[in-house]
Design an enzyme around this catalytic site. Structure first.
Site, PDB file in Angstrom:
ATOM      1  N   ASP A  46       1.346  -0.503   0.163  1.00  0.00           N
ATOM      2  CA  ASP A  46      -0.335  -0.425   0.384  1.00  0.00           C
ATOM      3  C   ASP A  46       0.989   1.254  -0.814  1.00  0.00           C
ATOM      4  O   ASP A  46       1.570   1.788   0.892  1.00  0.00           O
ATOM      5  CB  ASP A  46      -1.167  -0.599   0.980  1.00  0.00           C
ATOM      6  CG  ASP A  46      -1.949   1.134   1.238  1.00  0.00           C
ATOM      7  OD1 ASP A  46      -2.225   1.934   0.132  1.00  0.00           O
ATOM      8  OD2 ASP A  46      -2.002   1.324   2.545  1.00  0.00           O
ATOM      9  N   GLU A  80      -0.944  -1.441  -5.229  1.00  0.00           N
ATOM     10  CA  GLU A  80      -2.087  -0.498  -4.836  1.00  0.00           C
ATOM     11  C   GLU A  80      -1.984   0.164  -6.230  1.00  0.00           C
ATOM     12  O   GLU A  80      -1.023   0.477  -6.250  1.00  0.00           O
ATOM     13  CB  GLU A  80      -2.609  -0.047  -4.062  1.00  0.00           C
ATOM     14  CG  GLU A  80      -3.853   0.920  -3.940  1.00  0.00           C
ATOM     15  CD  GLU A  80      -4.739   1.377  -3.190  1.00  0.00           C
ATOM     16  OE1 GLU A  80      -4.966   0.961  -2.006  1.00  0.00           O
ATOM     17  OE2 GLU A  80      -4.567   2.599  -3.387  1.00  0.00           O
ATOM     18  N   ASP A  91      -3.413   1.000  10.023  1.00  0.00           N
ATOM     19  CA  ASP A  91      -3.235   0.853   8.672  1.00  0.00           C
ATOM     20  C   ASP A  91      -2.927  -0.440   7.521  1.00  0.00           C
ATOM     21  O   ASP A  91      -2.428  -0.182   6.221  1.00  0.00           O
ATOM     22  CB  ASP A  91      -2.623   2.067   8.189  1.00  0.00           C
ATOM     23  CG  ASP A  91      -1.592   3.145   8.767  1.00  0.00           C
ATOM     24  OD1 ASP A  91      -0.270   1.733   9.633  1.00  0.00           O
ATOM     25  OD2 ASP A  91      -1.214   3.627   9.017  1.00  0.00           O
TER      26      ASP A  91
END
Lengths: 199, 199
Positions: A7, A68, A141
């Site tokens: 990410d 991503e 996260d």
């Protein structure tokens, strides 16, 4: 198959490694968020991220990296850092011959929760359940990076390349690469041509 | 001082190395454009660029890398590749402790030609003259990378970091770094903290 989900980001870059198990099961291998200080210069932050990411590649030796997909239409204030971080991680993985797949946030949400509009809570709950964890992954996260890896595992023939619509079968690329090398024959030919031209 | 100018891009990444001479003179060391095949996957292209850029750092050992500053408001169709390529080159330079400076295209034009709106022809003519070359640098689109390096040499205390307005004195950073290391003490402390946190 071992998958490293990324990410990308400069302030926080989520990294999550899973191993595939029979019957579409997945097991957690490692998860963390690499942070770089927001008051540091961008080049220094990218250098720190490069070192951290290479250490993860050394340590966990993933078969595939799932990143991503970043869109140019995203928030302008963060897009540059995200694009730079994604380019860095993609380049570092690809130079080792590790195939890189990209998935959009809604692909990831749909793969993990069944809905492309799932919120953060639903995503974390499903990641925790899929990986059979006793508590949600930490830091909080980091769940997105694991979700990316799970998405890649479940979507199988995943899209690759940054151009939407230019879907490539990354698993076919993985299967086609010669033993000990990371690139297809055509890619090796390009690489050699470029090396020859610049040496 | 040896400066490596980088005009970042996936299809063409211009690289130009100059050495500073007394009285603000500059001498050409090397110039080329690294190309990656547009039909290859983005990750492979970034991997090829990473290899090529690291070879330039190995071979030419620049004291500073000057990269064109990419803005999020640029053409959306090319911004992602440019941002990814810039992030990759910045990270690879910074991890070696090489300071990275960024300059906008108009800063480069103004430094080299005196006008922030100079066209490509004027730029190439001035680069050829400044470096005392017998003919314009080849390939033609390599002149931008040399112009970036010249701009950095002449602007002296150059801006760094990707946030416009957050000007930093990259030459002060260069002077302040301890012998044998590339980061200032504060940057080393951050780097160690991040390494400790992720090991």
């Amino acid at each position: 198959m071992r998958i490293l989900g990324v990410d990308p980001g400069l302030t926080r870059c989520g990294l999550g490694v899973i191993d595939s198990r029979p019957a579409r099961q997945a097991a957690l291998v490692a998860v963390d968020v690499v942070r770089t200080p927001s008051h540091a210069d961008v080049d220094v932050r990218l250098g720190l991220l490069a070192d951290a990411f290479d250490r993860w590649l050394d340590e966990h030796r993933p078969d595939v990296v799932a990143v991503e997909r970043v869109f140019a239409r995203n928030d302008v204030s963060t897009i540059m850092g995200t694009a730079q971080a994604s380019g860095l991680t993609m380049g570092l993985a690809a130079r080792r011959g590790i195939p890189v797949a990209m998935h959009t946030p809604s692909e990831v949400k749909a793969a993990v929760t069944g809905s492309g509009r799932a919120d953060k809570k639903q995503m974390t709950r499903m990641v925790t359940r899929i990986l059979k964890l006793e508590s949600p992954p930490k830091p909080a996260d980091a769940a997105d990076a694991l979700a990316l890896a799970i998405c890649h595992l479940w979507r199988g023939a995943a899209s690759s390349g940054s151009t939407p619509g230019a879907a490539k079968d990354v698993d076919a690329r993985l299967a086609a690469r010669p033993a000990g090398a990371g690139l297809t024959k055509a890619q090796q030919a390009w690489a050699e041509a470029i090396r020859a031209a610049s040496s």
